[in-house]
Design an enzyme around this catalytic site. Sequence first.
Site, mmCIF file in Angstrom:
data_model
loop_
_atom_site.group_PDB
_atom_site.id
_atom_site.type_symbol
_atom_site.label_atom_id
_atom_site.label_comp_id
_atom_site.label_asym_id
_atom_site.label_seq_id
_atom_site.Cartn_x
_atom_site.Cartn_y
_atom_site.Cartn_z
ATOM 1 N N GLU A 18 -17.447 -37.300 -94.215
ATOM 2 C CA GLU A 18 -17.226 -36.995 -95.019
ATOM 3 C C GLU A 18 -17.698 -35.496 -95.386
ATOM 4 O OE1 GLU A 18 -15.325 -40.833 -95.807
ATOM 5 O OE2 GLU A 18 -17.105 -39.911 -94.833
ATOM 6 N N LEU A 19 -19.290 -35.709 -95.738
ATOM 7 C CA LEU A 19 -20.336 -34.989 -96.066
ATOM 8 C C LEU A 19 -20.594 -33.372 -94.716
ATOM 9 C CD1 LEU A 19 -22.096 -34.112 -98.429
ATOM 10 C CD2 LEU A 19 -24.354 -35.642 -97.296
ATOM 11 N N LYS A 20 -20.208 -33.901 -93.822
ATOM 12 C CA LYS A 20 -19.861 -32.868 -93.306
ATOM 13 C C LYS A 20 -19.447 -31.714 -93.056
ATOM 14 C CE LYS A 20 -19.282 -32.039 -88.255
ATOM 15 N NZ LYS A 20 -20.320 -30.887 -87.735
ATOM 16 N N LYS A 130 -39.268 -32.806 -85.887
ATOM 17 C CA LYS A 130 -38.387 -34.346 -86.256
ATOM 18 C C LYS A 130 -39.429 -35.226 -87.313
ATOM 19 C CE LYS A 130 -35.445 -33.488 -82.638
ATOM 20 N NZ LYS A 130 -35.183 -33.769 -81.320
ATOM 21 N N GLY A 454 -27.490 -23.106 -72.047
ATOM 22 C CA GLY A 454 -26.939 -23.631 -70.930
ATOM 23 C C GLY A 454 -25.182 -23.631 -72.181
ATOM 24 N N SER A 455 -25.080 -24.051 -72.569
ATOM 25 C CA SER A 455 -24.117 -24.008 -73.406
ATOM 26 C C SER A 455 -22.822 -23.506 -73.992
ATOM 27 C CB SER A 455 -23.840 -25.204 -74.939
ATOM 28 O OG SER A 455 -24.729 -25.183 -75.949
ATOM 29 N N CYS A 665 -37.144 -27.794 -77.038
ATOM 30 C CA CYS A 665 -37.367 -27.210 -78.113
ATOM 31 C C CYS A 665 -37.441 -28.163 -79.135
ATOM 32 C CB CYS A 665 -35.532 -27.185 -78.764
ATOM 33 S SG CYS A 665 -34.749 -28.542 -78.805
ATOM 34 N N HIS A 716 -30.092 -21.570 -84.494
ATOM 35 C CA HIS A 716 -29.546 -22.329 -85.515
ATOM 36 C C HIS A 716 -29.044 -21.724 -87.019
ATOM 37 C CE1 HIS A 716 -32.028 -24.939 -83.552
ATOM 38 N NE2 HIS A 716 -30.568 -25.415 -83.297
#
Length: 783
Positions: A18-20, A130, A454-455, A665, A716
């Site tokens: 839901e937050l997304k 990360k 790639g994508s 990355c 991003h």
Amino acid sequence: MTIKTHNLGYPRIGDKRELKFTLEAYWKGEKTLADLEKQARGLRYQNVQTQIDAGIELIPVNDFAYYDQVLNMSTLLGVIPKRFRQDRFDVEVAFRMARGRAPSDDQPCLDGHDHAPDKSKAGYAGAMKKWFDTNYHYIVPELYDDTEFKITDTRLFDEVAESLALKSDGTNIDFKPVLVGPVTYLYLAENVSNAIPKLSRLPSLLAVYQQVLQKLADLGINWVQIDEPILGLELSTEWHNAFNQAYAELAQIPVKLLLATYFETLGDNLNLACNLPVAGLHYDGLRGEKQLKDLVEQYPAEKVLSLGLVDGRNIWKTDVNAAIASLKAAKTKFGDHLWIAPSCSLLHVPVNLEVEEKLNPELKTYLAFAKQKLAEVKLLADGLNGQADQQALQANAQAIAAKQTSKLIHNAQVQARLAQLDQIALDRPLPYSEREKLQKGKFNLPLFPTTTIGSFPQTQEIRQARRQFKNGELTEAQYIEAMQAEIRDVCERQERMGIDVLVHGEPERNDMVEYFGEQLDGYAFTQFGWVQSYGSRCVKPPIIFGDVSRPKPMTVSWSQYAQSQTDKTMKGMLTGAVTMLQWSFVRNDQPRETTCNQIALTLRDEVLDLEKAGIHMIQIDEAALREGLPIKKSDWADYLRWAVNSFRMTTSGVQNDTQIHTHMCYSEFNDIIDAVAAMDADVITIETSKSNMKLLDAFVDFEYPNEIGPGVYDIHSPNIPTVEQMVRLIEKAAKLIPAERLWVNPDCGLKTRGWAETEPALANMVKAAQQLRAQFAEKKKTA
């Protein structure tokens, strides 16, 4: 004597993300800030009720964040980059720090105020890294010469007051705020354009932490969880001293501190942690198992010792009976000063196993998600208190025993192939210096060849077609035609833009790991097993439950079709074995090296099948190679040995004129550059735009011998880079790396972007490469 249960953190995304969805609607201007805040309050309330119902007695507060908890600490402490500072803090400042812009930078707000978009406030986003060796990202704090620590953001105190209002008289439920500790925060922060030593900032930082703790004490808080995971690192004397200084200061505030460390043993920091002036210590008894006995013996009995034997990082059921037995000595020594919790925050696991209706029923009996792990914490505490449900303990024991002999998990053919690994040569027939000549003659690419990672954008139509096929609303033939139409479209777009090496765009792929795992035996997939990676970005990690094998080729038909649509070179696209391992929930009954080798063997078969099918440029993404590093440097060498060997195993069987690419990355390469070179990929593409090409320094100092594609724009961020910006970055790269070995590409895949951003950005990228070719050709003439 009663052993207390508590939790270090709970997933914040909601049972169904839901937050997304609310966050993304807010960013698009489709929902107001009031809508977002209402959703957030509802999720926090739901999380508290779930933990109360599970029998958790001390419940975390401030484990909720719209983007990430380190960013929350930065705004709390006033650590706001110069480019985003304003007179009064609001949540849009945090979104600019994370994303480079906020909703009001793009459109008028929906809150009733009449104002136009203010694009002047947008800027480049903060760097992401990360969180230790997890797949969770945090926004790196930026420290400037004029950074002044001060309480800027009051959301922490609002959420504490909100939680305390839920307390009922006569219950044993209480709340503990969670803070990133001052030493860890300073350690993770980055100095920007200054020479002020980070540790010289500690006194002023501690003064603000004291203010924060005092405000929490004034609100009626008894315990504060203060996370210091860098205690799992190998620290210098200076950082040891920083811990002593920090906690001597913080101990003056009338609130009890539970110092939490996780993900590793304490190592040489054991004495330090045992002697800090705090009221309690939380320790990860799973990842730190080999030092658990020493900790129990050394830690003072008059303090609280919290032990985490329920895995907050993985989805396997806890062997509760074994955990009870292992804690007998701790129970005897600490009595009711012994607390039980998960090993770390449950942020890293999916929310609720109960909603999974399509998992293999046997496999499901071996699993526990966040909600179920709360029940395991309670069962473990009850067992230590002599109050456990005996049927629950028996059922747990039966599941643990069944898993050890399950035919679902163990495959004799895979194990037989593993036994012959030493027969596979890990080196390619010729070194790169000789392969390079063959490949340049074969592909005939210009200087500064352009490509993408790639994508391409995953449009609503693509997602709908995949969903309809999965639900049986499209036949296989209809689905293939829909995906082929998308491939034709991206090929045409790339041709129009003038990109040199094409990709097929990956419309058929839901996720770079999930897509492959779905086609491999030994993998399982959830319906709702989402985990937050950063902000609104959620991933649904596969579960590696058994021995891994490949029933049939996975990508060959898509790559062949894409190549048939163009005369230019088409890259085949695979995800590497280490990344497949790192971004999955991995079985815990054998070494990770063994599981990684099983995956590498399946990818080796796929690479050879692609080559036979006429695909002679193959990219094998190892985005997670560095994040797999153990937390302690002394353990790195062994990990890098098997991680690099798995890549070489995947690629060593191809012909010399087949060009192998890899992509990484969010990596700092200085410490692992030897290992990156040992992978022997012909071309490596890396994320460098956020660091302004700083990450390339590692490849210069080492004199990296092969070709490099330093990313020239941050995918991003929705900001579209200009030609001038990208030229400047490539020129900087060309001062560090010979131009003949440079590729031009984005930082990462473009799956999460829209075509409205992607096409102009790539068009500018191609123009930048063309401009540089002209510049370098002119230089050659006049040389």
